[in-house]
Design an enzyme around this catalytic site. Structure first.
Site, PDB file in Angstrom:
ATOM      1  N   GLY A  11      16.617  41.525 -15.821  1.00  0.00           N
ATOM      2  CA  GLY A  11      15.275  42.111 -15.939  1.00  0.00           C
ATOM      3  C   GLY A  11      14.252  41.046 -16.319  1.00  0.00           C
ATOM      4  N   ASP A  70      12.409  32.450 -26.912  1.00  0.00           N
ATOM      5  CA  ASP A  70      12.840  33.227 -28.073  1.00  0.00           C
ATOM      6  C   ASP A  70      11.640  34.035 -28.535  1.00  0.00           C
ATOM      7  OD1 ASP A  70      14.914  33.992 -29.829  1.00  0.00           O
ATOM      8  OD2 ASP A  70      13.977  32.861 -31.438  1.00  0.00           O
TER       9      ASP A  70
END
Ligand code: IMP
Length: 196
Positions: A11, A70
């Site tokens: 995704g 991140d």
């Protein structure tokens, strides 16, 4: 330019391929690589450290330009929690519902009302002899109860005040246009367009 995105998440890969489409990049992800390598432990104390740690790890292994990201949710009134522990706030292996519940319980225990919060994303680009960081933030509040069925993670609890809706009440295009991740990758795309 060939670029490896250090993710196994299909995704995310789809989203980022679209964001980098105009930058003249051929993007690969970990599942495209012939030889697999175990993921590194994310031991950094900051999003920047974790993104760099991952990008260097895969660059050392595959010897090609790598990007790694991140991200997480930061609530300043909770001393920055959940922060780099966003994915495992309620414990290692916790799911989104458990993490959301822990966040609501913590806010209630501290007697806070809809505290301010922000999402932050950092993307690290590591090439031979160079490293670059790109970041994006998105500011809002934590609601008293979850709202909306889209998205993932803390989306149902994160309200973008100017739109009066949570990330989970937005469609993906609207979320990408305002989100931390959308901004960080747009900044990376701007840089790549200049150097490719
Ligand atoms: P990652 O570094 O992008 O995998 O994000 C780590 C964790 O931060 C996720 O497991 C989520 O709990 C949280 N997170 C990051 N980005 C988002 C977002 O856009 N919406 C909701 N939660 C997010």
């Amino acid at each position: 330019m060939n670029l490896l995105f250090a993710t196994t998440n299909a995704g995310k890969m789809k989203e980022v391929r679209a964001l980098l489409a105009s930058a003249g990049i051929k993007l690969y992800y970990l599942k495209d690589m012939d030889i697999a390598v175990a993921a590194p432990e994310e031991t950094g104390a900051t999003f920047e450290e974790n993104a760099l740690l991952k990008a260097h790890y895969y660059h050392n292994f595959y010897r090609m330009p790598v990007i790694a990201d991140d991200a997480g949710l930061v609530v300043p009134a909770l001393n920055g929690e959940p922060g780099v522990y966003s994915a495992r706030y309620a414990g290692v292996g916790a799911n989104d519902a458990q993490n959301n519940q822990k966040l609501l319980q913590t806010i209630k225990a501290r007697k806070l009302d809809r505290p301010e919060a922000y999402f932050k994303a950092v993307v690290a680009l590591v090439t031979e002899g160079e490293e670059h960081l790109f970041e994006g933030t998105c500011h809002g509040r934590i609601c008293n109860e979850p709202r909306g069925g889209n998205g993932f993670g803390y989306d149902p609890l994160f309200e973008l005040v100017e739109k009066s809706c949570t990330f989970a009440e937005m469609d993906i295009n609207l979320k990408n246009s305002v989100s931390h991740r959308g901004k960080a990758f747009a900044s990376l795309a701007g840089y790549l367009k200049k150097i490719v």
